[in-house]
Design a protein around this motif. Sequence first.
Motif, PDB file in Angstrom:
ATOM      1  N   LYS A   1     -12.682   2.740 -56.006  1.00 37.41           N
ATOM      2  CA  LYS A   1     -13.174   2.352 -54.681  1.00 37.41           C
ATOM      3  C   LYS A   1     -12.134   2.674 -53.605  1.00 37.41           C
ATOM      4  CE  LYS A   1     -16.323  -1.095 -56.551  1.00 37.41           C
ATOM      5  NZ  LYS A   1     -16.754  -2.477 -56.687  1.00 37.41           N
TER       6      LYS A   1
ATOM      7  N   THR B   1      -8.444 -12.190 -62.083  1.00 41.87           N
ATOM      8  CA  THR B   1      -9.761 -12.362 -61.464  1.00 41.87           C
ATOM      9  C   THR B   1     -10.497 -13.519 -62.136  1.00 41.87           C
ATOM     10  OG1 THR B   1      -9.882  -9.986 -61.023  1.00 41.87           O
ATOM     11  CG2 THR B   1     -11.953 -11.206 -60.943  1.00 41.87           C
TER      12      THR B   1
ATOM     13  N   ALA C   1     -22.315  -9.214 -67.215  1.00 42.15           N
ATOM     14  CA  ALA C   1     -21.645  -8.039 -67.798  1.00 42.15           C
ATOM     15  C   ALA C   1     -20.495  -8.438 -68.717  1.00 42.15           C
ATOM     16  CB  ALA C   1     -21.154  -7.104 -66.683  1.00 42.15           C
TER      17      ALA C   1
ATOM     18  N   SER D   1     -19.548  -7.420 -71.509  1.00 44.01           N
ATOM     19  CA  SER D   1     -18.817  -6.373 -72.230  1.00 44.01           C
ATOM     20  C   SER D   1     -17.870  -5.589 -71.332  1.00 44.01           C
ATOM     21  CB  SER D   1     -19.799  -5.408 -72.898  1.00 44.01           C
ATOM     22  OG  SER D   1     -20.644  -4.814 -71.918  1.00 44.01           O
ATOM     23  N   GLY D   2     -17.834  -5.897 -70.029  1.00 48.49           N
ATOM     24  CA  GLY D   2     -16.949  -5.166 -69.113  1.00 48.49           C
ATOM     25  C   GLY D   2     -15.539  -5.742 -69.095  1.00 48.49           C
ATOM     26  N   GLY D   3     -14.708  -5.153 -68.260  1.00 47.85           N
ATOM     27  CA  GLY D   3     -13.310  -5.576 -68.181  1.00 47.85           C
ATOM     28  C   GLY D   3     -13.183  -7.041 -67.789  1.00 47.85           C
ATOM     29  N   VAL D   4     -13.832  -7.425 -66.703  1.00 46.43           N
ATOM     30  CA  VAL D   4     -13.758  -8.823 -66.265  1.00 46.43           C
ATOM     31  C   VAL D   4     -14.469  -9.725 -67.274  1.00 46.43           C
ATOM     32  CG1 VAL D   4     -14.430 -10.469 -64.468  1.00 46.43           C
ATOM     33  CG2 VAL D   4     -13.620  -8.186 -63.813  1.00 46.43           C
TER      34      VAL D   4
ATOM     35  N   TYR E   1     -29.723  -7.290 -71.015  1.00 47.00           N
ATOM     36  CA  TYR E   1     -30.146  -7.065 -69.619  1.00 47.00           C
ATOM     37  C   TYR E   1     -31.123  -5.907 -69.471  1.00 47.00           C
ATOM     38  CZ  TYR E   1     -26.964  -3.066 -68.931  1.00 47.00           C
ATOM     39  OH  TYR E   1     -26.346  -1.849 -69.003  1.00 47.00           O
ATOM     40  N   ARG E   2     -31.230  -5.065 -70.508  1.00 49.30           N
ATOM     41  CA  ARG E   2     -32.176  -3.944 -70.402  1.00 49.30           C
ATOM     42  C   ARG E   2     -33.591  -4.382 -70.803  1.00 49.30           C
ATOM     43  NH1 ARG E   2     -27.640  -0.956 -72.441  1.00 49.30           N
ATOM     44  NH2 ARG E   2     -26.895   0.496 -70.873  1.00 49.30           N
TER      45      ARG E   2
ATOM     46  N   ILE F   1     -17.792 -11.345 -57.151  1.00 52.11           N
ATOM     47  CA  ILE F   1     -16.596 -10.492 -57.008  1.00 52.11           C
ATOM     48  C   ILE F   1     -16.997  -9.074 -56.599  1.00 52.11           C
ATOM     49  CG2 ILE F   1     -15.180 -11.852 -58.601  1.00 52.11           C
ATOM     50  CD1 ILE F   1     -15.709  -9.668 -60.745  1.00 52.11           C
TER      51      ILE F   1
ATOM     52  N   LEU G   1     -15.037 -13.660 -53.776  1.00 49.01           N
ATOM     53  CA  LEU G   1     -13.618 -13.773 -54.125  1.00 49.01           C
ATOM     54  C   LEU G   1     -13.025 -12.387 -54.348  1.00 49.01           C
ATOM     55  CD1 LEU G   1     -11.813 -16.324 -56.292  1.00 49.01           C
ATOM     56  CD2 LEU G   1     -11.539 -13.917 -56.909  1.00 49.01           C
TER      57      LEU G   1
ATOM     58  N   MET H   1      -9.588 -10.954 -55.828  1.00 47.37           N
ATOM     59  CA  MET H   1      -8.435 -11.477 -56.548  1.00 47.37           C
ATOM     60  C   MET H   1      -7.119 -11.052 -55.885  1.00 47.37           C
ATOM     61  SD  MET H   1      -6.725  -8.807 -58.185  1.00 47.37           S
ATOM     62  CE  MET H   1      -5.877  -9.804 -59.393  1.00 47.37           C
TER      63      MET H   1
ATOM     64  N   GLY I   1     -19.178   3.488 -65.916  1.00 45.13           N
ATOM     65  CA  GLY I   1     -19.758   2.149 -65.985  1.00 45.13           C
ATOM     66  C   GLY I   1     -20.157   1.678 -67.377  1.00 45.13           C
ATOM     67  N   ARG I   2     -19.717   2.376 -68.417  1.00 44.58           N
ATOM     68  CA  ARG I   2     -20.128   2.005 -69.774  1.00 44.58           C
ATOM     69  C   ARG I   2     -18.970   1.512 -70.629  1.00 44.58           C
ATOM     70  NH1 ARG I   2     -24.783   2.854 -67.837  1.00 44.58           N
ATOM     71  NH2 ARG I   2     -24.482   0.641 -67.697  1.00 44.58           N
ATOM     72  N   ALA I   3     -17.798   1.319 -70.029  1.00 42.53           N
ATOM     73  CA  ALA I   3     -16.636   0.916 -70.832  1.00 42.53           C
ATOM     74  C   ALA I   3     -16.876  -0.447 -71.479  1.00 42.53           C
ATOM     75  CB  ALA I   3     -15.397   0.871 -69.951  1.00 42.53           C
ATOM     76  N   LYS I   4     -16.414  -0.590 -72.711  1.00 39.68           N
ATOM     77  CA  LYS I   4     -16.472  -1.883 -73.405  1.00 39.68           C
ATOM     78  C   LYS I   4     -15.069  -2.469 -73.343  1.00 39.68           C
ATOM     79  CE  LYS I   4     -20.640  -0.894 -74.749  1.00 39.68           C
ATOM     80  NZ  LYS I   4     -20.952  -0.326 -73.411  1.00 39.68           N
TER      81      LYS I   4
HETATM   82  N1  LIG Z   1     -13.372  -8.977 -56.237  1.00 41.20           N
HETATM   83  C1  LIG Z   1     -12.461  -8.792 -57.193  1.00 41.20           C
HETATM   84  O1  LIG Z   1     -11.349  -9.310 -57.119  1.00 41.20           O
HETATM   85  C2  LIG Z   1     -12.802  -7.942 -58.394  1.00 41.20           C
HETATM   86  C3  LIG Z   1     -11.940  -7.909 -59.490  1.00 41.20           C
HETATM   87  C4  LIG Z   1     -12.325  -7.162 -60.623  1.00 41.20           C
HETATM   88  C5  LIG Z   1     -13.518  -6.467 -60.616  1.00 41.20           C
HETATM   89  N2  LIG Z   1     -14.305  -6.511 -59.518  1.00 41.20           N
HETATM   90  C6  LIG Z   1     -15.605  -5.800 -59.488  1.00 41.20           C
HETATM   91  O2  LIG Z   1     -16.423  -6.382 -60.481  1.00 41.20           O
HETATM   92  C7  LIG Z   1     -17.290  -5.411 -61.049  1.00 41.20           C
HETATM   93  C8  LIG Z   1     -17.128  -5.387 -62.567  1.00 41.20           C
HETATM   94  O3  LIG Z   1     -15.826  -4.933 -62.880  1.00 41.20           O
HETATM   95  P1  LIG Z   1     -15.410  -4.597 -64.385  1.00 41.20           P
HETATM   96  O4  LIG Z   1     -14.031  -4.043 -64.328  1.00 41.20           O
HETATM   97  O5  LIG Z   1     -15.674  -5.751 -65.273  1.00 41.20           O
HETATM   98  O6  LIG Z   1     -16.448  -3.431 -64.704  1.00 41.20           O
HETATM   99  P2  LIG Z   1     -16.560  -2.493 -65.988  1.00 41.20           P
HETATM  100  O7  LIG Z   1     -15.593  -2.923 -67.022  1.00 41.20           O
HETATM  101  O8  LIG Z   1     -16.487  -1.079 -65.529  1.00 41.20           O
HETATM  102  O9  LIG Z   1     -18.072  -2.773 -66.453  1.00 41.20           O
HETATM  103  C9  LIG Z   1     -18.634  -1.967 -67.412  1.00 41.20           C
HETATM  104  C10 LIG Z   1     -19.499  -2.830 -68.305  1.00 41.20           C
HETATM  105  O10 LIG Z   1     -20.580  -3.391 -67.550  1.00 41.20           O
HETATM  106  C11 LIG Z   1     -21.748  -3.432 -68.364  1.00 41.20           C
HETATM  107  N3  LIG Z   1     -22.915  -3.408 -67.482  1.00 41.20           N
HETATM  108  C12 LIG Z   1     -23.274  -2.412 -66.643  1.00 41.20           C
HETATM  109  N4  LIG Z   1     -24.382  -2.763 -65.947  1.00 41.20           N
HETATM  110  C13 LIG Z   1     -24.716  -4.009 -66.371  1.00 41.20           C
HETATM  111  C14 LIG Z   1     -25.754  -4.925 -66.031  1.00 41.20           C
HETATM  112  N5  LIG Z   1     -26.682  -4.625 -65.114  1.00 41.20           N
HETATM  113  N6  LIG Z   1     -25.785  -6.111 -66.655  1.00 41.20           N
HETATM  114  C15 LIG Z   1     -24.852  -6.438 -67.571  1.00 41.20           C
HETATM  115  N7  LIG Z   1     -23.862  -5.611 -67.947  1.00 41.20           N
HETATM  116  C16 LIG Z   1     -23.790  -4.412 -67.351  1.00 41.20           C
HETATM  117  C17 LIG Z   1     -21.620  -2.216 -69.243  1.00 41.20           C
HETATM  118  O11 LIG Z   1     -22.307  -2.459 -70.454  1.00 41.20           O
HETATM  119  P3  LIG Z   1     -23.394  -1.382 -70.997  1.00 41.20           P
HETATM  120  O12 LIG Z   1     -22.622  -0.159 -71.365  1.00 41.20           O
HETATM  121  O13 LIG Z   1     -24.027  -2.077 -72.119  1.00 41.20           O
HETATM  122  O14 LIG Z   1     -24.310  -1.127 -69.831  1.00 41.20           O
HETATM  123  C18 LIG Z   1     -20.119  -2.078 -69.453  1.00 41.20           C
HETATM  124  O15 LIG Z   1     -19.672  -2.696 -70.646  1.00 41.20           O
HETATM  125  C19 LIG Z   1     -16.922  -4.095 -60.339  1.00 41.20           C
HETATM  126  O16 LIG Z   1     -17.780  -3.914 -59.241  1.00 41.20           O
HETATM  127  C20 LIG Z   1     -15.505  -4.347 -59.859  1.00 41.20           C
HETATM  128  O17 LIG Z   1     -15.150  -3.536 -58.755  1.00 41.20           O
HETATM  129  C21 LIG Z   1     -13.977  -7.221 -58.408  1.00 41.20           C
END
Ligand SMILES: NC(=O)c1ccc[n+]([C@@H]2O[C@H](COP(=O)([O-])OP(=O)(O)OC[C@H]3O[C@@H](n4cnc5c(N)ncnc54)[C@H](OP(=O)(O)O)[C@@H]3O)[C@@H](O)[C@H]2O)c1
Length: 333
Positions: free
Chosen positions: A45, A131, A152, A154-157, A195-196, A235, A278, A280, A322-325
Amino acid sequence: MKAFVVDKYNKKGILRLAEMPEPVLQDSDVLVEIHAAGVNLLDSKIRTGEFKLILPYRRPLILGHDVAGTVIRVGSKVRKFKPGDDVYARPRDGRIGTFAEFIAMDEADVALKPKNLSMEEAASIPLVGLTAWQVLIERANLKKGQKVFIQAGSGGVGTFAIQLAKHLGATVATTAGAASADLVRGLGADVVVDYRKDDFEKVLSGYDVVLNSQDGKTLEKSLDVLKPGGKLISISGPTDPEFAREKGLNLVLRLILRLLSRAIRAKAKRRGVRFSFLFMGAQGDQLSKITSLIESGAIRPVVDRVFPFEATNEALAYVEGGRAKGKVVIKVR
Ligand SMILES: NC(=O)c1ccc[n+]([C@@H]2O[C@H](COP(=O)([O-])OP(=O)(O)OC[C@H]3O[C@@H](n4cnc5c(N)ncnc54)[C@H](OP(=O)(O)O)[C@@H]3O)[C@@H](O)[C@H]2O)c1
Protein backbone atom coordinates in the motif's frame (compact mmCIF):
# COMPACT_ATOMS: atom_id res chain seq x y z
CA MET A 1 24.42 -1.33 1.85
CA LYS A 2 22.02 -3.15 -0.43
CA ALA A 3 18.33 -2.28 -0.10
CA PHE A 4 15.08 -2.53 -2.02
CA VAL A 5 13.67 0.95 -2.63
CA VAL A 6 10.58 2.70 -3.97
CA ASP A 7 11.62 5.41 -6.45
CA LYS A 8 8.13 6.58 -7.39
CA TYR A 9 4.68 5.72 -6.11
CA ASN A 10 3.32 3.40 -8.74
CA LYS A 11 0.53 0.82 -8.83
CA LYS A 12 2.46 -1.60 -11.03
CA GLY A 13 6.03 -0.61 -10.25
CA ILE A 14 8.58 -2.90 -8.68
CA LEU A 15 11.17 -2.19 -6.02
CA ARG A 16 14.68 -1.35 -7.22
CA LEU A 17 17.69 -3.08 -5.68
CA ALA A 18 19.89 -0.09 -4.82
CA GLU A 19 23.14 0.76 -3.08
CA MET A 20 22.08 3.00 -0.17
CA PRO A 21 24.08 4.73 2.60
CA GLU A 22 24.27 2.86 5.91
CA PRO A 23 21.77 4.25 8.45
CA VAL A 24 22.90 7.03 10.79
CA LEU A 25 22.65 6.08 14.46
CA GLN A 26 20.84 8.52 16.81
CA ASP A 27 21.43 8.55 20.58
CA SER A 28 18.49 6.28 21.45
CA ASP A 29 18.94 3.98 18.41
CA VAL A 30 20.22 0.47 17.95
CA LEU A 31 21.88 -0.45 14.66
CA VAL A 32 20.72 -3.89 13.58
CA GLU A 33 22.25 -6.22 11.02
CA ILE A 34 19.16 -7.61 9.35
CA HIS A 35 18.79 -11.38 9.02
CA ALA A 36 15.17 -11.56 7.96
CA ALA A 37 12.31 -9.20 7.05
CA GLY A 38 8.58 -9.90 7.18
CA VAL A 39 6.38 -8.79 4.28
CA ASN A 40 3.06 -7.02 4.86
CA LEU A 41 0.26 -5.64 2.70
CA LEU A 42 1.19 -2.26 4.18
CA ASP A 43 4.42 -2.43 2.17
CA SER A 44 2.41 -2.80 -0.98
CA LYS A 45 0.00 0.00 0.00
CA ILE A 46 2.93 2.34 0.59
CA ARG A 47 4.55 1.35 -2.71
CA THR A 48 1.40 2.23 -4.66
CA GLY A 49 1.03 5.60 -2.92
CA GLU A 50 -2.26 4.63 -1.24
CA PHE A 51 -0.92 5.93 2.09
CA LYS A 52 0.95 8.98 0.84
CA LEU A 53 -1.32 11.56 2.48
CA ILE A 54 -1.25 9.83 5.85
CA LEU A 55 2.35 8.58 5.78
CA PRO A 56 4.35 10.89 3.54
CA TYR A 57 7.82 9.50 2.75
CA ARG A 58 10.71 11.00 0.83
CA ARG A 59 11.92 8.81 -1.99
CA PRO A 60 13.93 6.77 -2.69
CA LEU A 61 12.36 5.01 0.26
CA ILE A 62 13.60 1.71 1.65
CA LEU A 63 10.48 -0.41 2.15
CA GLY A 64 9.80 -3.02 4.86
CA HIS A 65 8.07 -2.96 8.27
CA ASP A 66 9.23 -6.15 10.06
CA VAL A 67 12.72 -7.19 11.04
CA ALA A 68 14.73 -9.77 12.96
CA GLY A 69 18.47 -9.39 13.34
CA THR A 70 21.44 -8.74 15.58
CA VAL A 71 22.38 -5.48 17.30
CA ILE A 72 25.84 -4.40 16.14
CA ARG A 73 26.06 -0.91 17.66
CA VAL A 74 24.05 1.19 20.13
CA GLY A 75 23.60 4.95 20.63
CA SER A 76 24.88 6.72 23.77
CA LYS A 77 21.43 6.74 25.46
CA VAL A 78 20.49 3.13 24.78
CA ARG A 79 19.86 1.20 28.01
CA LYS A 80 18.00 -1.98 27.06
CA PHE A 81 20.21 -3.51 24.36
CA LYS A 82 23.87 -4.24 23.65
CA PRO A 83 25.84 -5.41 20.64
CA GLY A 84 25.25 -9.12 20.05
CA ASP A 85 21.60 -9.12 21.17
CA ASP A 86 19.21 -10.89 18.80
CA VAL A 87 16.17 -8.64 18.44
CA TYR A 88 13.02 -8.12 16.40
CA ALA A 89 10.84 -5.11 15.72
CA ARG A 90 8.27 -3.22 13.73
CA PRO A 91 10.10 0.11 13.40
CA ARG A 92 7.91 3.20 13.80
CA ASP A 93 6.28 5.00 10.87
CA GLY A 94 8.68 7.45 9.30
CA ARG A 95 11.65 5.16 10.07
CA ILE A 96 10.78 1.96 8.23
CA GLY A 97 13.18 0.17 5.88
CA THR A 98 13.72 -3.50 6.68
CA PHE A 99 14.24 -4.72 3.08
CA ALA A 100 17.93 -3.89 3.54
CA GLU A 101 21.13 -5.12 5.13
CA PHE A 102 21.00 -2.73 8.12
CA ILE A 103 18.49 -0.54 9.94
CA ALA A 104 18.75 1.96 12.81
CA MET A 105 15.71 1.92 15.13
CA ASP A 106 14.72 3.67 18.33
CA GLU A 107 15.22 1.19 21.17
CA ALA A 108 11.61 1.85 22.29
CA ASP A 109 10.42 -0.01 19.15
CA VAL A 110 12.60 -3.08 19.70
CA ALA A 111 12.37 -6.29 21.79
CA LEU A 112 14.55 -9.32 22.35
CA LYS A 113 13.75 -12.03 19.82
CA PRO A 114 12.00 -15.14 21.20
CA LYS A 115 14.79 -17.65 21.86
CA ASN A 116 12.80 -20.55 20.46
CA LEU A 117 12.31 -18.94 17.02
CA SER A 118 14.60 -18.75 14.00
CA MET A 119 15.31 -15.30 12.56
CA GLU A 120 12.85 -15.98 9.73
CA GLU A 121 10.10 -17.02 12.16
CA ALA A 122 10.78 -14.00 14.40
CA ALA A 123 10.57 -11.57 11.46
CA SER A 124 7.07 -12.85 10.73
CA ILE A 125 5.71 -11.66 14.07
CA PRO A 126 6.01 -7.94 14.96
CA LEU A 127 3.49 -6.11 12.75
CA VAL A 128 0.73 -8.72 12.92
CA GLY A 129 1.45 -9.57 16.57
CA LEU A 130 1.23 -5.93 17.63
CA THR A 131 -1.90 -5.43 15.53
CA ALA A 132 -3.64 -8.34 17.24
CA TRP A 133 -2.43 -7.14 20.66
CA GLN A 134 -3.60 -3.56 20.09
CA VAL A 135 -7.01 -4.67 18.77
CA LEU A 136 -7.83 -7.46 21.22
CA ILE A 137 -6.13 -6.28 24.41
CA GLU A 138 -5.80 -2.48 24.20
CA ARG A 139 -8.92 -1.54 22.24
CA ALA A 140 -11.36 -4.43 22.87
CA ASN A 141 -10.20 -5.38 26.37
CA LEU A 142 -11.16 -8.94 25.43
CA LYS A 143 -11.88 -11.09 28.46
CA LYS A 144 -12.17 -14.76 29.31
CA GLY A 145 -15.56 -16.13 28.27
CA GLN A 146 -16.26 -13.45 25.65
CA LYS A 147 -16.86 -14.25 21.99
CA VAL A 148 -14.72 -12.77 19.22
CA PHE A 149 -15.06 -13.07 15.44
CA ILE A 150 -11.70 -12.77 13.70
CA GLN A 151 -11.99 -12.51 9.92
CA ALA A 152 -9.57 -14.25 7.57
CA GLY A 153 -8.13 -16.63 10.15
CA SER A 154 -5.57 -18.04 7.71
CA GLY A 155 -3.95 -14.65 7.00
CA GLY A 156 -1.04 -12.96 8.72
CA VAL A 157 -3.13 -11.07 11.27
CA GLY A 158 -5.67 -13.88 11.62
CA THR A 159 -3.20 -16.67 12.46
CA PHE A 160 -1.76 -14.58 15.30
CA ALA A 161 -5.04 -13.06 16.51
CA ILE A 162 -6.77 -16.46 16.86
CA GLN A 163 -3.98 -17.71 19.12
CA LEU A 164 -3.93 -14.52 21.22
CA ALA A 165 -7.72 -14.57 21.66
CA LYS A 166 -7.62 -18.23 22.76
CA HIS A 167 -4.81 -17.42 25.19
CA LEU A 168 -7.09 -14.71 26.67
CA GLY A 169 -9.80 -17.33 27.15
CA ALA A 170 -12.24 -16.16 24.48
CA THR A 171 -14.39 -18.23 22.15
CA VAL A 172 -13.13 -17.63 18.62
CA ALA A 173 -14.98 -17.75 15.33
CA THR A 174 -13.20 -17.17 12.05
CA THR A 175 -13.69 -17.23 8.28
CA ALA A 176 -11.40 -19.37 6.13
CA GLY A 177 -11.43 -21.29 2.87
CA ALA A 178 -11.99 -25.06 3.10
CA ALA A 179 -8.29 -25.71 2.50
CA SER A 180 -7.38 -23.68 5.61
CA ALA A 181 -10.00 -25.10 8.00
CA ASP A 182 -7.53 -27.51 9.64
CA LEU A 183 -4.90 -24.79 10.00
CA VAL A 184 -7.22 -22.37 11.82
CA ARG A 185 -8.72 -25.11 14.01
CA GLY A 186 -5.17 -26.13 14.94
CA LEU A 187 -4.54 -22.53 16.05
CA GLY A 188 -7.59 -22.74 18.33
CA ALA A 189 -10.58 -21.47 16.31
CA ASP A 190 -13.80 -22.87 17.81
CA VAL A 191 -16.10 -22.00 14.90
CA VAL A 192 -14.89 -21.96 11.29
CA VAL A 193 -17.10 -20.50 8.56
CA ASP A 194 -16.16 -21.33 4.95
CA TYR A 195 -16.42 -17.84 3.48
CA ARG A 196 -16.79 -19.13 -0.08
CA LYS A 197 -19.84 -21.25 0.82
CA ASP A 198 -21.59 -19.73 3.82
CA ASP A 199 -22.60 -16.25 5.00
CA PHE A 200 -20.94 -15.66 8.35
CA GLU A 201 -23.65 -13.16 9.35
CA LYS A 202 -26.25 -15.93 9.19
CA VAL A 203 -24.18 -18.34 11.26
CA LEU A 204 -22.73 -16.11 13.99
CA SER A 205 -24.60 -13.98 16.54
CA GLY A 206 -24.21 -12.48 20.01
CA TYR A 207 -20.50 -11.68 19.63
CA ASP A 208 -18.68 -9.20 21.86
CA VAL A 209 -15.96 -8.22 19.40
CA VAL A 210 -15.33 -8.36 15.64
CA LEU A 211 -11.87 -7.84 14.15
CA ASN A 212 -12.64 -6.67 10.62
CA SER A 213 -9.85 -6.97 8.06
CA GLN A 214 -11.85 -7.18 4.82
CA ASP A 215 -13.89 -4.94 2.53
CA GLY A 216 -16.78 -2.53 3.22
CA LYS A 217 -19.49 -5.13 2.60
CA THR A 218 -17.93 -7.49 5.12
CA LEU A 219 -17.68 -4.60 7.59
CA GLU A 220 -21.37 -3.86 7.27
CA LYS A 221 -22.40 -7.51 7.62
CA SER A 222 -20.25 -7.71 10.75
CA LEU A 223 -22.79 -5.50 12.53
CA ASP A 224 -25.23 -8.46 12.43
CA VAL A 225 -22.81 -10.63 14.38
CA LEU A 226 -22.43 -8.31 17.37
CA LYS A 227 -24.57 -8.11 20.45
CA PRO A 228 -25.67 -4.67 21.72
CA GLY A 229 -22.68 -3.02 23.38
CA GLY A 230 -20.30 -5.01 21.17
CA LYS A 231 -17.24 -3.61 19.44
CA LEU A 232 -16.54 -3.56 15.72
CA ILE A 233 -12.85 -2.82 15.24
CA SER A 234 -11.61 -2.47 11.69
CA ILE A 235 -8.00 -2.57 10.56
CA SER A 236 -8.82 -2.26 6.86
CA GLY A 237 -10.74 1.02 6.97
CA PRO A 238 -12.57 3.22 6.83
CA THR A 239 -10.55 5.53 9.03
CA ASP A 240 -12.39 7.36 11.80
CA PRO A 241 -12.11 10.88 13.30
CA GLU A 242 -10.03 9.67 16.28
CA PHE A 243 -7.41 8.23 13.95
CA ALA A 244 -7.21 11.52 12.01
CA ARG A 245 -6.78 13.42 15.28
CA GLU A 246 -4.11 11.05 16.61
CA LYS A 247 -2.14 11.35 13.37
CA GLY A 248 -2.30 15.16 13.62
CA LEU A 249 -3.66 15.48 10.09
CA ASN A 250 -4.74 18.86 8.70
CA LEU A 251 -8.37 19.98 8.81
CA VAL A 252 -9.19 19.05 5.22
CA LEU A 253 -7.83 15.52 5.61
CA ARG A 254 -9.59 15.17 8.95
CA LEU A 255 -12.85 16.10 7.31
CA ILE A 256 -12.33 13.64 4.46
CA LEU A 257 -11.44 10.79 6.82
CA ARG A 258 -14.45 11.62 9.00
CA LEU A 259 -16.75 11.44 5.97
CA LEU A 260 -15.37 8.06 4.89
CA SER A 261 -16.60 6.40 8.06
CA ARG A 262 -19.80 8.40 8.55
CA ALA A 263 -22.16 5.73 7.22
CA ILE A 264 -20.75 2.83 9.23
CA ARG A 265 -20.54 4.94 12.40
CA ALA A 266 -24.20 5.89 12.02
CA LYS A 267 -25.27 2.27 11.39
CA ALA A 268 -23.25 1.05 14.35
CA LYS A 269 -24.84 3.68 16.59
CA ARG A 270 -28.34 2.60 15.55
CA ARG A 271 -27.47 -0.97 16.56
CA GLY A 272 -25.97 0.09 19.87
CA VAL A 273 -22.47 -1.14 18.94
CA ARG A 274 -19.24 0.79 18.72
CA PHE A 275 -17.24 1.12 15.50
CA SER A 276 -13.59 2.16 15.51
CA PHE A 277 -10.64 2.02 13.14
CA LEU A 278 -7.22 0.98 14.40
CA PHE A 279 -3.86 1.56 12.80
CA MET A 280 -1.21 -0.38 14.68
CA GLY A 281 1.88 1.33 16.06
CA ALA A 282 5.45 0.35 16.92
CA GLN A 283 5.68 -0.77 20.56
CA GLY A 284 8.74 -2.52 21.98
CA ASP A 285 7.20 -3.14 25.41
CA GLN A 286 4.19 -4.94 23.95
CA LEU A 287 6.52 -6.88 21.69
CA SER A 288 8.46 -8.04 24.78
CA LYS A 289 5.21 -9.43 26.20
CA ILE A 290 4.63 -11.19 22.88
CA THR A 291 8.15 -12.66 23.20
CA SER A 292 7.11 -14.18 26.55
CA LEU A 293 3.93 -15.66 25.07
CA ILE A 294 5.91 -17.24 22.24
CA GLU A 295 8.60 -18.59 24.57
CA SER A 296 5.91 -20.08 26.83
CA GLY A 297 4.42 -21.90 23.82
CA ALA A 298 1.08 -20.01 23.91
CA ILE A 299 1.63 -18.61 20.42
CA ARG A 300 3.58 -19.97 17.46
CA PRO A 301 4.51 -18.37 14.16
CA VAL A 302 2.83 -19.49 10.95
CA VAL A 303 5.18 -18.95 8.01
CA ASP A 304 3.90 -19.75 4.55
CA ARG A 305 7.02 -19.04 2.44
CA VAL A 306 10.54 -17.71 2.83
CA PHE A 307 12.03 -15.91 -0.19
CA PRO A 308 15.73 -15.05 -0.72
CA PHE A 309 16.64 -11.35 -0.50
CA GLU A 310 17.09 -11.10 -4.30
CA ALA A 311 13.45 -12.21 -4.70
CA THR A 312 11.96 -9.40 -2.58
CA ASN A 313 9.71 -8.29 -5.46
CA GLU A 314 8.40 -11.84 -5.85
CA ALA A 315 7.72 -12.00 -2.10
CA LEU A 316 5.72 -8.77 -2.26
CA ALA A 317 3.80 -10.01 -5.32
CA TYR A 318 2.97 -13.25 -3.49
CA VAL A 319 1.53 -11.31 -0.55
CA GLU A 320 -0.41 -9.04 -2.91
CA GLY A 321 -1.97 -12.18 -4.40
CA GLY A 322 -3.96 -12.42 -1.14
CA ARG A 323 -3.68 -16.19 -0.72
CA ALA A 324 -0.83 -16.46 1.80
CA LYS A 325 -1.40 -18.85 4.71
CA GLY A 326 0.20 -17.01 7.59
CA LYS A 327 3.26 -14.91 6.85
CA VAL A 328 5.76 -14.36 4.07
CA VAL A 329 9.37 -13.63 4.98
CA ILE A 330 12.53 -12.51 3.18
CA LYS A 331 15.80 -14.10 4.24
CA VAL A 332 18.38 -11.32 4.06
CA ARG A 333 21.46 -13.18 5.34
N1 LIG B 1 -4.63 -1.19 10.39
C1 LIG B 1 -3.57 -1.94 10.70
O1 LIG B 1 -2.81 -1.62 11.61
C2 LIG B 1 -3.31 -3.21 9.93
C3 LIG B 1 -2.33 -4.10 10.38
C4 LIG B 1 -2.16 -5.32 9.68
C5 LIG B 1 -2.94 -5.58 8.57
N2 LIG B 1 -3.85 -4.67 8.16
C6 LIG B 1 -4.72 -4.94 6.99
O2 LIG B 1 -5.51 -6.06 7.30
C7 LIG B 1 -5.78 -6.83 6.14
C8 LIG B 1 -5.36 -8.28 6.36
O3 LIG B 1 -3.95 -8.33 6.51
P1 LIG B 1 -3.18 -9.72 6.55
O4 LIG B 1 -1.73 -9.40 6.59
O5 LIG B 1 -3.74 -10.61 7.59
O6 LIG B 1 -3.56 -10.29 5.11
P2 LIG B 1 -3.04 -11.60 4.36
O7 LIG B 1 -2.18 -12.39 5.26
O8 LIG B 1 -2.47 -11.18 3.05
O9 LIG B 1 -4.42 -12.36 4.06
C9 LIG B 1 -4.42 -13.44 3.22
C10 LIG B 1 -5.39 -14.47 3.76
O10 LIG B 1 -6.72 -13.94 3.74
C11 LIG B 1 -7.64 -14.98 3.41
N3 LIG B 1 -8.82 -14.36 2.81
C12 LIG B 1 -8.88 -13.65 1.67
N4 LIG B 1 -10.13 -13.19 1.46
C13 LIG B 1 -10.88 -13.63 2.50
C14 LIG B 1 -12.24 -13.48 2.88
N5 LIG B 1 -13.11 -12.79 2.13
N6 LIG B 1 -12.66 -14.06 4.02
C15 LIG B 1 -11.80 -14.75 4.80
N7 LIG B 1 -10.50 -14.94 4.49
C16 LIG B 1 -10.05 -14.38 3.36
C17 LIG B 1 -6.86 -15.85 2.46
O11 LIG B 1 -7.36 -17.17 2.54
P3 LIG B 1 -7.78 -17.96 1.19
O12 LIG B 1 -6.52 -18.20 0.43
O13 LIG B 1 -8.44 -19.17 1.70
O14 LIG B 1 -8.70 -17.02 0.45
C18 LIG B 1 -5.43 -15.74 2.96
O15 LIG B 1 -5.08 -16.80 3.84
C19 LIG B 1 -5.03 -6.10 5.01
O16 LIG B 1 -5.91 -5.21 4.37
C20 LIG B 1 -3.96 -5.33 5.75
O17 LIG B 1 -3.50 -4.20 5.03
C21 LIG B 1 -4.05 -3.49 8.81
